[in-house]
Design a protein around this motif. Structure first.
Motif, mmCIF file in Angstrom:
data_model
loop_
_atom_site.group_PDB
_atom_site.id
_atom_site.type_symbol
_atom_site.label_atom_id
_atom_site.label_comp_id
_atom_site.label_asym_id
_atom_site.label_seq_id
_atom_site.Cartn_x
_atom_site.Cartn_y
_atom_site.Cartn_z
ATOM 1 N N LEU A 338 0.835 -1.203 0.000
ATOM 2 C CA LEU A 338 0.000 0.000 0.000
ATOM 3 C C LEU A 338 0.868 1.250 0.000
ATOM 4 O O LEU A 338 0.593 2.204 -0.744
ATOM 5 N N ARG A 339 1.935 1.250 0.792
ATOM 6 C CA ARG A 339 2.837 2.402 0.845
ATOM 7 C C ARG A 339 3.469 2.644 -0.526
ATOM 8 O O ARG A 339 3.539 3.784 -1.001
ATOM 9 N N LEU A 340 3.907 1.579 -1.173
ATOM 10 C CA LEU A 340 4.519 1.721 -2.494
ATOM 11 C C LEU A 340 3.496 2.238 -3.517
ATOM 12 O O LEU A 340 3.817 3.068 -4.365
ATOM 13 N N GLY A 341 2.268 1.736 -3.412
ATOM 14 C CA GLY A 341 1.226 2.167 -4.334
ATOM 15 C C GLY A 341 0.918 3.647 -4.205
ATOM 16 O O GLY A 341 0.729 4.354 -5.202
ATOM 17 N N LEU A 342 0.885 4.142 -2.976
ATOM 18 C CA LEU A 342 0.627 5.559 -2.751
ATOM 19 C C LEU A 342 1.810 6.413 -3.202
ATOM 20 O O LEU A 342 1.633 7.517 -3.726
ATOM 21 N N GLN A 343 3.026 5.905 -3.001
ATOM 22 C CA GLN A 343 4.217 6.635 -3.448
ATOM 23 C C GLN A 343 4.246 6.735 -4.973
ATOM 24 O O GLN A 343 4.611 7.776 -5.529
ATOM 25 N N GLU A 344 3.852 5.650 -5.649
ATOM 26 C CA GLU A 344 3.816 5.672 -7.118
ATOM 27 C C GLU A 344 2.831 6.736 -7.625
ATOM 28 O O GLU A 344 3.057 7.338 -8.682
ATOM 29 N N ARG A 345 1.790 6.952 -6.868
ATOM 30 C CA ARG A 345 0.770 7.925 -7.267
ATOM 31 C C ARG A 345 1.071 9.315 -6.737
ATOM 32 O O ARG A 345 0.262 10.220 -6.882
ATOM 33 N N ARG A 346 2.219 9.472 -6.065
ATOM 34 C CA ARG A 346 2.720 10.755 -5.557
ATOM 35 C C ARG A 346 1.706 11.424 -4.631
ATOM 36 O O ARG A 346 1.475 12.625 -4.672
ATOM 37 N N ILE A 347 1.108 10.612 -3.774
ATOM 38 C CA ILE A 347 0.104 11.112 -2.835
ATOM 39 C C ILE A 347 0.787 11.528 -1.531
ATOM 40 O O ILE A 347 1.360 10.708 -0.825
ATOM 41 N N GLY A 348 0.712 12.828 -1.234
ATOM 42 C CA GLY A 348 1.343 13.336 -0.019
ATOM 43 C C GLY A 348 0.342 13.711 1.065
ATOM 44 O O GLY A 348 0.700 13.821 2.234
ATOM 45 N N THR A 349 -0.908 13.931 0.674
ATOM 46 C CA THR A 349 -1.965 14.257 1.628
ATOM 47 C C THR A 349 -3.052 13.198 1.509
ATOM 48 O O THR A 349 -3.620 13.010 0.421
ATOM 49 N N LEU A 350 -3.321 12.497 2.613
ATOM 50 C CA LEU A 350 -4.230 11.358 2.550
ATOM 51 C C LEU A 350 -5.261 11.413 3.672
ATOM 52 O O LEU A 350 -4.922 11.441 4.859
ATOM 53 N N GLU A 351 -6.528 11.456 3.294
ATOM 54 C CA GLU A 351 -7.621 11.282 4.251
ATOM 55 C C GLU A 351 -7.880 9.785 4.375
ATOM 56 O O GLU A 351 -8.071 9.102 3.366
ATOM 57 N N ARG A 367 3.192 5.812 9.183
ATOM 58 C CA ARG A 367 3.967 4.671 8.665
ATOM 59 C C ARG A 367 3.976 4.625 7.143
ATOM 60 O O ARG A 367 4.894 4.058 6.545
ATOM 61 N N LEU A 368 2.985 5.210 6.495
ATOM 62 C CA LEU A 368 2.929 5.176 5.032
ATOM 63 C C LEU A 368 3.954 6.103 4.389
ATOM 64 O O LEU A 368 4.208 6.008 3.180
ATOM 65 N N LYS A 369 4.549 7.005 5.183
ATOM 66 C CA LYS A 369 5.613 7.898 4.699
ATOM 67 C C LYS A 369 5.191 8.619 3.414
ATOM 68 O O LYS A 369 5.854 8.547 2.374
ATOM 69 N N LEU A 370 4.087 9.304 3.507
ATOM 70 C CA LEU A 370 3.503 9.965 2.338
ATOM 71 C C LEU A 370 4.381 11.105 1.847
ATOM 72 O O LEU A 370 4.942 11.865 2.628
#
Length: 399
Positions: A338-351, A367-370
């Motif tokens: 999940l962390r890698l998937g969010l990093q690939e999508r360049r998501i820095g702000t997550l609700e 922990r997701l290190k956005l």
């Protein structure tokens, strides 16, 4: 506010000084303000009283609007006070049932009594605390058809009244630094007295929205109220104040107006279906009233998983009773993936929204290190009993 502060505030110059203060500013230099008032010759007690009231008036604006600037408050009284918008609906019940002489047992600072009086009903407020009763008397002074008694609810002679309104104290005694009571048996007046009174006359009762549903009398109409998406109360209505055939109600007050969903009883959940293109999160009032199934069926939607308050559909159905999301992707549940998937999508702000899974969103977000310029909403829940992570897009609410 203690009795000594109230005496200072109600002194000949106290109210004039309070009304002369500029709008409360939380960022102001309080020491400087106090010093200036003291140099002007005002006593320390009066300065404390007026500054406290100025702060409370500012805090009261979301509940009382422009009326807050002409009212007096106690800390605890403001905390439990009904929003004026909701109090007007309470009063409308009594007016609609032609119950013209109403006793408000436990009136607090007088918010509901003000709404009743504004409907041209004759109202008597009652409070067991002397300071609170005095504050209520001040707030109700503009109404010739309103009065206040300093008395316990149980000691009031109810002869001559058509109906009663009760908002039992759900906080510890005092005017400030009180704490919420978690046991209904500790409320004042006691619920045995409240429900017993409903056998004698029409009664309306305000309770917390999380009140134990097992303790709701079968004959009561139960109404959960949400204001701008925030669940604020559960109202119980008895006798002539209860509507025929309705025992469950979810009432939503928002910027688009007033919306209500009603039923004769709790609704059964809709069948569980396959995740569609849209996900719906019902308003808290719908959830507490257990009307999720009725709402889902009205939208031709199915439950996402058994016992979880999300439902889903293939097509978008706009409704004021639920927030809709477009499902963009189903992401891996595994935290590393999940962390890698969010990093690939360049998501820095997550609700992060979650339901039916044991996750602390704040801890997980860390922990997701956005990192990145994009923002998104992640829903962690269950679909057909299995954990899922859904990347979704919020659909703008109805205009």
């Amino acid at each position: 506010m203690e009795r000594s502060e109230l005496v200072e505030l109600l002194s000949p110059g106290g109210l004039r000084l309070l009304d002369s203060l500029p709008p409360y500013d939380a960022a102001a230099d309080v020491v400087r303000v106090v010093s200036e008032l003291r140099k002007a010759g005002h006593s320390p007690e009066l300065v404390t009283a007026v500054l406290s009231q100025s702060r409370l008036r500012a805090r009261a604006v979301p509940k009382f609007g422009e009326f807050a600037g002409r009212m007096l408050f106690t800390e605890a009284g403001l905390e439990q006070a009904t929003r004026l918008r909701v109090a007007a609906l309470h009063a409308g019940r009594f007016a609609g049932a032609s119950l013209n002489r109403v006793v408000d047992l436990g009136c607090g600072i007088g918010g509901d009594a003000m709404a009743l009086a504004a409907m041209d009903l004759t109202v008597t407020g009652v409070d067991a605390d002397e300071v609170t009763a005095t504050v209520a008397s001040y707030n109700l002074a503009p109404f010739e058809n309103a009065s206040v008694l300093h008395s316990s609810a149980e000691d009031v002679d109810l002869a001559g009244f058509d109906a009663a309104w009760l908002d039992p104290a759900r906080r510890t005694a005092g005017h400030s630094n009180t704490s919420r009571l978690t046991r209904p048996e500790d409320y004042s007046p006691h619920l045995d007295f409240v429900f017993g009174l409903s056998e004698r006359m029409p009664v309306g009762v305000k309770l917390g929205p999380g009140h134990d549903r097992e303790l709701i009398p079968a004959e009561a109409e139960s109404q959960w109220v949400s204001v701008d998406g925030k669940l604020v109360e559960m109202g119980l209505w008895f006798g002539a104040l209860a509507r025929a055939g309705i025992r469950r109600s979810a009432l939503l007050l928002g910027r688009t107006g007033i919306h209500e969903l009603t039923a004769p009883h709790d609704s059964t959940d809709a069948p569980v279906g396959v995740l569609g293109d849209y996900l719906y999160e019902p308003d808290g009032a719908i959830i507490r009233a257990r009307l999720i199934g009725d709402l889902a069926r009205s939208l031709d939607a199915s439950m996402l998983s058994e016992g979880i308050a999300y439902f889903t559909s293939e097509t978008l159905q706009r409704t004021p009773f639920a927030t809709a999301f477009r499902v963009l992707e189903v992401l891996p549940v595994d935290e590393k993936k999940l962390r890698l998937g969010l990093q690939e999508r360049r998501i820095g702000t997550l609700e992060i929204k979650k339901r039916g899974v044991d996750v602390d969103p704040a801890t997980l977000r860390t922990r997701l290190k956005l990192k990145g310029p994009e923002s998104a909403t992640l829903v962690l829940t269950r679909a057909a009993g299995h954990r899922v992570a859904l990347l979704v897009e919020r659909i703008p609410p109805l205009d």
